[in-house]
Design a protein around this motif. Structure first.
Motif, mmCIF file in Angstrom:
data_model
loop_
_atom_site.group_PDB
_atom_site.id
_atom_site.type_symbol
_atom_site.label_atom_id
_atom_site.label_comp_id
_atom_site.label_asym_id
_atom_site.label_seq_id
_atom_site.Cartn_x
_atom_site.Cartn_y
_atom_site.Cartn_z
ATOM 1 N N VAL A 81 -3.655 28.923 70.103
ATOM 2 C CA VAL A 81 -2.660 30.269 70.329
ATOM 3 C C VAL A 81 -2.397 30.916 68.975
ATOM 4 O O VAL A 81 -1.547 29.988 68.294
ATOM 5 N N CYS A 82 -2.666 32.010 68.359
ATOM 6 C CA CYS A 82 -2.123 32.301 67.218
ATOM 7 C C CYS A 82 -1.190 33.581 67.478
ATOM 8 O O CYS A 82 -1.264 34.496 68.290
ATOM 9 N N VAL A 83 0.021 33.105 67.139
ATOM 10 C CA VAL A 83 1.170 34.198 67.552
ATOM 11 C C VAL A 83 1.621 34.782 65.954
ATOM 12 O O VAL A 83 1.975 33.954 65.089
ATOM 13 N N SER A 136 -1.543 36.834 69.743
ATOM 14 C CA SER A 136 -0.026 37.490 70.372
ATOM 15 C C SER A 136 0.487 37.859 69.353
ATOM 16 O O SER A 136 0.752 37.433 68.226
ATOM 17 N N HIS A 138 4.287 39.336 68.549
ATOM 18 C CA HIS A 138 5.646 38.970 68.798
ATOM 19 C C HIS A 138 6.669 39.004 67.382
ATOM 20 O O HIS A 138 6.332 39.957 66.902
ATOM 21 N N THR A 169 3.819 41.857 73.028
ATOM 22 C CA THR A 169 5.339 42.027 73.308
ATOM 23 C C THR A 169 5.837 43.050 72.741
ATOM 24 O O THR A 169 6.077 42.904 71.510
ATOM 25 N N ALA A 319 4.551 26.196 73.109
ATOM 26 C CA ALA A 319 4.470 26.375 71.654
ATOM 27 C C ALA A 319 4.329 25.401 70.913
ATOM 28 O O ALA A 319 3.725 25.639 69.660
ATOM 29 N N ALA A 323 0.612 26.665 69.620
ATOM 30 C CA ALA A 323 0.602 27.915 68.987
ATOM 31 C C ALA A 323 0.979 27.787 67.545
ATOM 32 O O ALA A 323 1.881 26.978 67.188
ATOM 33 N N ILE A 325 2.555 29.870 65.035
ATOM 34 C CA ILE A 325 3.365 30.974 64.907
ATOM 35 C C ILE A 325 3.967 31.243 63.401
ATOM 36 O O ILE A 325 4.630 30.377 62.965
ATOM 37 N N TYR A 336 9.078 30.741 69.465
ATOM 38 C CA TYR A 336 8.848 32.422 69.452
ATOM 39 C C TYR A 336 10.462 33.050 69.092
ATOM 40 O O TYR A 336 10.053 34.210 68.592
ATOM 41 N N CYS A 339 12.947 33.177 64.614
ATOM 42 C CA CYS A 339 11.989 33.889 64.002
ATOM 43 C C CYS A 339 12.348 34.453 62.698
ATOM 44 O O CYS A 339 11.984 35.576 62.217
#
Length: 441
Positions: A81-83, A136, A138, A169, A319, A323, A325, A336, A339
């Motif tokens: 998952v790439c955030v 994603s 975010h 988001t 996550a 993920a 992130i 998430y 940040c």
């Protein structure tokens, strides 16, 4: 031991999470259940036979399902998952923003870093034999404020060798052109919307102080018209607790969102600075459950992140393992909500960097330390009936700076248990006296 007898009024909820089984019984039934769970060959007395026959009919003597509890201590970091935290710039000034969105020096993720992160995750997913990966948007600001980078990221991800599912988001305050483009190109959308105009406009004003509600509702109407997949996130402050059921009724009436996530304003960022964090946990639980009943009647799934009895898990969220992130200046974080480098937990959660050439460097010591703290907290929770649902709860909401802080169980744990218990009761009532494996969400 994963058989719980939870006091409820003058009786007990008998709950076996690993059998997805719950019902209400009196003290003798609770005692019988404890004995049968400990010893399936327990000699049942004649006066207990009817009660035991009931236990057999619902499968109570059956063993727990096998559930993996071992942490992935030695697993390589190969996220699928790439955030992307595109920017810390925001077009709103929400009174409780956990990230101080828009308050700090503006930062934006470069397309080069974004493409490198997408490539990394796409390759991992391909090597693991997956049929797609996730992208994603975010972060601590509003992703559309980095409009060109967002568009370029979507175009780049759509041409990778593996298909991609893209989600966003957002606060939903978009121009008409942005709205049209986003609904054409984004697969799933999570909107932050706190309710009717008087609530939304007070808690989530625009940067200029003007109302944000009309723009968000224009987005909602177009989402519904196009039958797009979206959910709504609602944040409750002490001022809006008593309005919570009305807020839920409003969202059920005015939007087609099938999922409503309702959370208290947490004690981070602007909420801490301006004293907007929710303090009345007992009242929140009461009003949440009233709102849940309204949503359930309307066929909507409403939840709070700390109370998820439909879910069996050994980690609050994925996550940490799944993920990648990446923040605007290339930092890599496990959460998430952590940040920015100025977050009080940055030293515990930011564990890597992506340089301008797209090379990813990981600090394994920081990752191991965080995993150790997560597992230490989780092990303290083994006797709790929420153990398999919150798995020690959200680290960013329960940890604080300082040695041993992760081992402190505070008011959020009480809130989690209260809501979880009441949701289980609702499942039992729906099952006409027994909850036996239905998802109920």
């Amino acid at each position: 031991m994963h058989c719980h007898t939870i006091p409820y009024q003058d009786k007990y909820i008998i709950y076996r999470p690993l059998r997805r089984l719950a019902f209400v019984g009196n003290s003798p039934m609770a005692e019988l259940c404890a004995n049968v769970y400990a010893n399936p060959s327990f000699p049942v007395k004649a006066e207990q036979q009817t009660a035991y026959d009931f236990l057999e009919s619902v499968g109570f003597p059956e063993p727990d399902i096998l559930f993996p509890e071992a942490p992935m201590e030695n697993a390589a970091f190969q996220p699928t998952v790439c955030v992307l935290f595109l920017t810390n710039v925001c077009n709103l000034r929400c009174i409780y923003c956990y990230a101080h969105g828009g308050d700090n020096r503006p930062e934006k993720l470069t397309i080069e870093l974004a493409q490198a992160a997408i490539d990394n995750v796409c390759q991992n997913a391909s090597e693991q034999g997956l049929d797609h990966y996730m992208l994603s948007f975010h972060g601590g600001g509003e992703p559309i404020m980095a409009w060109r980078v967002l568009q370029d990221c979507v175009a780049y991800a759509r041409q990778t060798e593996l298909p991609v599912n893209i989600n966003l988001t957002s606060n939903g305050v978009w121009t008409e052109n942005q709205r049209s483009w986003l609904l054409d190109h984004i697969d799933e959308i999570s909107l932050s919307l706190d309710g009717p105009p008087e609530v939304q406009n007070r808690q989530r004003p625009r940067l200029t102080g003007r109302a944000s509600h009309p723009a968000v509702m224009a987005t909602v109407r177009e989402l519904d018209r196009r039958n797009k997949s979206y959910g709504i996130r609602v944040t409750i402050t002490d001022e809006t607790i008593d309005q919570l059921p009305d807020i839920v009724a409003y969202l059920c009436r005015e939007t087609g969102a099938q999922t409503l996530q309702v959370e208290p304003a947490f004690n981070h960022g602007r909420a801490r600075k301006d004293h907007q964090a929710l303090l009345q946990n007992e009242r929140f639980a009461e009003m949440f459950l009233a709102g849940y009943d309204i949503a359930h009647e309307q066929g909507r799934h409403m939840y709070y992140s700390g109370a998820r009895p439909w879910l069996l898990t050994n980690r609050f969220c994925e996550a940490f393992n799944k993920a990648l992130i990446v923040g605007p200046d290339g930092f890599v974080t496990s959460c998430y909500e952590v940040c920015g480098r100025d977050h009080e937990l940055a030293g515990d959660f930011i564990f890597g960097e992506m340089d301008r050439q797209g090379l990813l460097s990981i600090n394994p010591r920081i990752r191991r330390k965080l995993l150790t703290r997560i597992e230490e907290r989780r092990q303290l929770c083994r006797a709790c009936f929420c153990y398999f649902h919150c798995a020690g709860d959200c680290p960013s909401k329960t940890f604080s700076p300082g040695a041993g802080s992760h081992l402190v169980h505070g008011s959020r744990c009480d809130l989690n248990r209260t809501i979880t218990k009441e949701l289980i009761i609702r499942y039992i009532l729906e099952g006409e006296g027994v909850w036996n494996g239905e998802e109920n969400h």
